[in-house]
Write an enzyme that holds these catalytic residues in place. Structure first.
Site, PDB file in Angstrom:
ATOM      1  N   LYS A 111       0.834  -1.211   0.000  1.00 33.39           N
ATOM      2  CA  LYS A 111       0.000   0.000   0.000  1.00 33.39           C
ATOM      3  C   LYS A 111       0.864   1.254   0.000  1.00 33.39           C
ATOM      4  CE  LYS A 111      -1.495   1.421   4.174  1.00 33.39           C
ATOM      5  NZ  LYS A 111      -1.215   2.807   4.644  1.00 33.39           N
ATOM      6  N   ASN A 112       1.861   1.289   0.891  1.00 33.24           N
ATOM      7  CA  ASN A 112       2.647   2.518   1.043  1.00 33.24           C
ATOM      8  C   ASN A 112       3.626   2.752  -0.099  1.00 33.24           C
ATOM      9  OD1 ASN A 112       1.230   3.080   3.326  1.00 33.24           O
ATOM     10  ND2 ASN A 112       2.857   2.488   4.757  1.00 33.24           N
ATOM     11  N   ARG A 166      -4.827  10.694   4.788  1.00 32.65           N
ATOM     12  CA  ARG A 166      -3.702  11.627   4.873  1.00 32.65           C
ATOM     13  C   ARG A 166      -2.797  11.560   3.658  1.00 32.65           C
ATOM     14  NH1 ARG A 166      -1.609  13.928   9.048  1.00 32.65           N
ATOM     15  NH2 ARG A 166       0.300  13.911   7.840  1.00 32.65           N
ATOM     16  N   CYS A 201      -3.870  12.661  13.542  1.00 32.79           N
ATOM     17  CA  CYS A 201      -4.614  11.418  13.407  1.00 32.79           C
ATOM     18  C   CYS A 201      -4.363  10.585  14.646  1.00 32.79           C
ATOM     19  CB  CYS A 201      -4.258  10.692  12.128  1.00 32.79           C
ATOM     20  SG  CYS A 201      -2.627   9.993  12.178  1.00 32.79           S
ATOM     21  N   ARG A 255       1.486  14.563  13.283  1.00 33.92           N
ATOM     22  CA  ARG A 255       1.942  14.429  11.906  1.00 33.92           C
ATOM     23  C   ARG A 255       1.952  15.741  11.110  1.00 33.92           C
ATOM     24  NH1 ARG A 255      -0.549   8.866   9.719  1.00 33.92           N
ATOM     25  NH2 ARG A 255       1.269   8.938   8.384  1.00 33.92           N
ATOM     26  N   PRO A 256       2.831  16.649  11.454  1.00 32.24           N
ATOM     27  CA  PRO A 256       2.930  17.901  10.706  1.00 32.24           C
ATOM     28  C   PRO A 256       3.522  17.701   9.303  1.00 32.24           C
ATOM     29  CG  PRO A 256       4.678  17.769  12.349  1.00 32.24           C
ATOM     30  CD  PRO A 256       3.814  16.554  12.531  1.00 32.24           C
ATOM     31  N   ASP A 281       5.759  20.196   7.993  1.00 29.66           N
ATOM     32  CA  ASP A 281       6.756  21.263   7.855  1.00 29.66           C
ATOM     33  C   ASP A 281       7.926  20.897   6.943  1.00 29.66           C
ATOM     34  OD1 ASP A 281       7.149  19.449  10.048  1.00 29.66           O
ATOM     35  OD2 ASP A 281       8.905  20.615  10.616  1.00 29.66           O
ATOM     36  N   ASP A 309       5.553   0.624  11.917  1.00 29.36           N
ATOM     37  CA  ASP A 309       4.323  -0.041  11.462  1.00 29.36           C
ATOM     38  C   ASP A 309       4.228  -1.506  11.912  1.00 29.36           C
ATOM     39  OD1 ASP A 309       3.511   2.286  10.295  1.00 29.36           O
ATOM     40  OD2 ASP A 309       4.028   1.711   8.251  1.00 29.36           O
ATOM     41  N   ARG A 346      -8.006  -0.813   5.500  1.00 33.24           N
ATOM     42  CA  ARG A 346      -7.183   0.198   4.833  1.00 33.24           C
ATOM     43  C   ARG A 346      -5.829  -0.370   4.415  1.00 33.24           C
ATOM     44  NH1 ARG A 346      -5.976   4.306   8.651  1.00 33.24           N
ATOM     45  NH2 ARG A 346      -4.559   4.782   6.973  1.00 33.24           N
TER      46      ARG A 346
HETATM   47  C1  EPZ Z   1       4.680   6.842   6.138  1.00 31.60           C
HETATM   48  O1  EPZ Z   1       3.967   7.938   6.677  1.00 31.60           O
HETATM   49  C2  EPZ Z   1       3.712   5.688   6.070  1.00 31.60           C
HETATM   50  N1  EPZ Z   1       2.590   6.052   5.229  1.00 31.60           N
HETATM   51  C3  EPZ Z   1       3.249   5.315   7.466  1.00 31.60           C
HETATM   52  O2  EPZ Z   1       2.438   4.180   7.358  1.00 31.60           O
HETATM   53  C4  EPZ Z   1       4.468   4.989   8.334  1.00 31.60           C
HETATM   54  O3  EPZ Z   1       4.077   4.738   9.667  1.00 31.60           O
HETATM   55  C5  EPZ Z   1       5.474   6.153   8.311  1.00 31.60           C
HETATM   56  O4  EPZ Z   1       5.806   6.477   6.924  1.00 31.60           O
HETATM   57  C6  EPZ Z   1       6.759   5.871   9.062  1.00 31.60           C
HETATM   58  O5  EPZ Z   1       7.400   4.748   8.526  1.00 31.60           O
HETATM   59  C7  EPZ Z   1       2.701   6.016   3.910  1.00 31.60           C
HETATM   60  O6  EPZ Z   1       3.728   5.665   3.340  1.00 31.60           O
HETATM   61  C8  EPZ Z   1       1.507   6.395   3.101  1.00 31.60           C
HETATM   62  P1  EPZ Z   1       6.869  10.297   7.967  1.00 31.60           P
HETATM   63  P2  EPZ Z   1       4.534   9.411   6.590  1.00 31.60           P
HETATM   64  O7  EPZ Z   1       6.673  11.557   7.222  1.00 31.60           O
HETATM   65  O8  EPZ Z   1       5.212   9.595   5.289  1.00 31.60           O
HETATM   66  C9  EPZ Z   1       7.207  13.505  11.524  1.00 31.60           C
HETATM   67  C10 EPZ Z   1       0.674   2.693   8.041  1.00 31.60           C
HETATM   68  O9  EPZ Z   1       0.173   2.197   9.084  1.00 31.60           O
HETATM   69  N2  EPZ Z   1       7.155  14.535  10.466  1.00 31.60           N
HETATM   70  O10 EPZ Z   1       8.099   9.504   7.724  1.00 31.60           O
HETATM   71  O11 EPZ Z   1       3.434  10.326   6.957  1.00 31.60           O
HETATM   72  C11 EPZ Z   1       5.884  12.773  11.669  1.00 31.60           C
HETATM   73  O12 EPZ Z   1       4.984  13.497  12.459  1.00 31.60           O
HETATM   74  C12 EPZ Z   1       1.245   4.080   8.096  1.00 31.60           C
HETATM   75  O13 EPZ Z   1       0.700   2.125   6.943  1.00 31.60           O
HETATM   76  C13 EPZ Z   1       7.356  15.863  10.780  1.00 31.60           C
HETATM   77  O14 EPZ Z   1       7.592  16.222  11.940  1.00 31.60           O
HETATM   78  O15 EPZ Z   1       5.606   9.362   7.770  1.00 31.60           O
HETATM   79  C14 EPZ Z   1       6.325  11.465  12.271  1.00 31.60           C
HETATM   80  O16 EPZ Z   1       6.475  11.611  13.670  1.00 31.60           O
HETATM   81  C15 EPZ Z   1       0.775   4.990   9.120  1.00 31.60           C
HETATM   82  N3  EPZ Z   1       7.300  16.794   9.778  1.00 31.60           N
HETATM   83  C16 EPZ Z   1       7.705  11.222  11.650  1.00 31.60           C
HETATM   84  O17 EPZ Z   1       8.121  12.498  11.166  1.00 31.60           O
HETATM   85  C17 EPZ Z   1       7.068  16.455   8.472  1.00 31.60           C
HETATM   86  O18 EPZ Z   1       7.028  17.354   7.616  1.00 31.60           O
HETATM   87  C18 EPZ Z   1       7.723  10.237  10.477  1.00 31.60           C
HETATM   88  O19 EPZ Z   1       6.752  10.608   9.519  1.00 31.60           O
HETATM   89  C19 EPZ Z   1       6.858  15.096   8.162  1.00 31.60           C
HETATM   90  C20 EPZ Z   1       6.917  14.154   9.165  1.00 31.60           C
END
Ligand code: EPZ
Length: 421
Positions: free
Chosen positions: A24-25, A94, A118, A123-124, A126, A306, A398
């Site tokens: 999926k991801n 998202r 969520c 999950r910002p 920035d 995950d 999902r």
């Molecule tokens: C991806 O989410 C996955 N989703 C998530 O899968 C997975 O848990 C996550 O990566 C971590 O491996 C998809 O690929 C669609 P991140 P993503 O940006 O891209 C912080 C599942 O169950 N952050 O790497 O949203 C954020 O808040 C899911 O399948 C910032 O602070 O994850 C988090 O604490 C849920 N600022 C951390 O970084 C930003 O601009 C990692 O988030 C972006 C992220």
């Protein structure tokens, strides 16, 4: 929306073979990447999941043609007309924020409603925004919307404060059509990033370094259509492996890239399970007690967040006291309260869970709060005495394709109760 439930009778030993679906991801960013193509993008091995269908809806709402038959998806984005994703669609998923990069590259403008927090954290975005600004994008955040505009994208040198998966993907997709070279430093290294690089390069992009901390993108003026097979879902595969251990079973998981789940293999072996890797399949067998573990989630190639909820479920019935620390998301312990309803002994201190193994879990009424928490409760129910009623399984839909069929074939006793509201 319907909110179905599973009724699961635990303590069935699971055995046999199960085939992992496409990731999926990986599929979600690949679908977003289709926006960049002048022609048709064909993706194979796309799992039929609600998140995927929702992403298809987002693309359709922008004027793209999407055909989805079995596991093949044909995307034609030459008909793209819109540039605003409605809040309602954005709220459903998202990951629709992944259209930001490709839309700005293709159309020079895009509006998306700002994703809220969520169940697993705030999950910002920035890092996405900072990187896009570096490429020459003007961003305005207004009335809950992110409005991005760019006359022309130019290459830039971007340093991510956090190796965010989504930010890395968005920036790669924006940079492929920028003028000049872009460097993304402290990039995420997940296999899904490598899959995206592979599709982009098939479409005519020049991307190198995915899978390492530095990605270099030489901008090109135009991309074309391509065909691609989505990588197998490493989290689904890992979940099946745990099912074997938790039911004292013997499961061969097919269609896996073992290197993608090396932390899962290592931790299962450390706890005493037998894990046999054979090409693209992995056999997991287990008898007796599993040993307590210490686990800390980290960005890839560290232990995946995950898989944290599922491992937590396993450790509730391990011998001894385990320590599990979540470093990626600040609120990913919602499964704890539900597991405790099933007889688990868990204490949470900030980002760390201390799990004292109990001899067995007992069936109970529990609720899935998010996708992986749902997977954890599903596994717990398979291992528990008597019946568990698992509510809100739509969260599990999902991310797990044909879960009931797959588990029934392995010998699980479960059925789904469809509720209409
Ligand atoms: C991806 O989410 C996955 N989703 C998530 O899968 C997975 O848990 C996550 O990566 C971590 O491996 C998809 O690929 C669609 P991140 P993503 O940006 O891209 C912080 C599942 O169950 N952050 O790497 O949203 C954020 O808040 C899911 O399948 C910032 O602070 O994850 C988090 O604490 C849920 N600022 C951390 O970084 C930003 O601009 C990692 O988030 C972006 C992220």
């Amino acid at each position: 929306m319907t909110m179905d439930r599973y009724v699961i009778t635990g303590k069935q030993r699971l055995e046999g073979r199960v085939r992992t679906s496409g990731a999926k991801n990986a599929a979600l960013p690949l679908m977003a990447a289709a926006i960049l193509a002048g022609g048709q993008v064909i993706l194979n091995g796309v799992p039929r999941l609600t998140d995927i269908i929702n992403m298809a809806e987002v693309l359709k709402s922008l004027g793209c043609k999407v055909e989805f038959l079995k596991n093949e998806m044909k995307l034609d984005t030459s008909t793209l007309t819109g540039y605003t994703v409605q809040e309602e669609l954005m709220r459903k998923m998202r990951a629709s924020n992944l259209i930001l990069g490709p839309m700005i590259a293709r159309c020079g403008k895009v509006n998306i409603s700002k994703p809220g927090g969520c169940a697993i954290g705030t999950r910002p975005m920035d890092q996405h925004i900072k990187g896009l600004k570096e490429l020459g994008v003007t961003i305005r955040e207004k009335h809950g919307y992110i409005e991005a505009r760019a006359e022309k994208l130019r290459g830039g040198d971007i340093y991510l404060d956090i190796p965010s998966v989504g930010a890395t993907e968005n920036l790669m997709m924006a940079a492929v059509l920028a003028e000049g070279t872009t460097i993304i430093r402290n990039a995420a290294r997940e296999p899904e990033i490598v899959d995206l690089q592979n599709l982009l390069n098939k479409m005519g992009a020049k991307v190198r370094g995915a899978g390492t901390h530095v990605i270099r993108i030489d901008g090109v003026s135009k991309l074309h259509g391509a065909e691609h097979i989505v990588i197998p879902d490493r989290i689904e595969a890992g979940t099946h492996m745990l099912a074997a251990v938790m039911t004292g079973g013997d499961i061969t998981v097919e269609n896996v890239v073992p290197e993608h789940i090396s932390p899962v293999i290592a931790k299962l072996r450390q706890g005493g399970a037998e894990v046999i890797v054979n090409g693209d399949s992995i056999r997991v067998r287990h008898k007796g007690k599993f040993k307590a573990l210490e686990i800390k989630t980290l960005a890839y190639p560290g232990f995946p967040t995950d898989m944290q909820p599922q491992f937590l479920a396993l450790l509730t019935i391990a011998e001894g006291t385990s320590i599990l620390t979540e470093t990626i998301f600040e609120n990913r312990f919602q499964h704890v309260a539900e597991l405790m309803r099933m007889g688990a002994n868990i204490t949470v201190e900030g980002r760390t869970a201390i799990i004292r193994g109990v001899p067995t879990l007992e069936g109970a009424f529990v609720e899935a709060t998010d996708l992986r928490a749902g997977a954890a409760l599903f596994l717990a129910a398979l291992a528990a005495e008597e019946a568990t009623v698992l509510e809100k399984v739509n969260h599990i839909d999902r991310g797990y394709e044909n879960l009931e069929e797959k588990y029934r074939a392995l010998g699980a006793k479960l059925h789904r109760v469809v509720k209409h509201s």
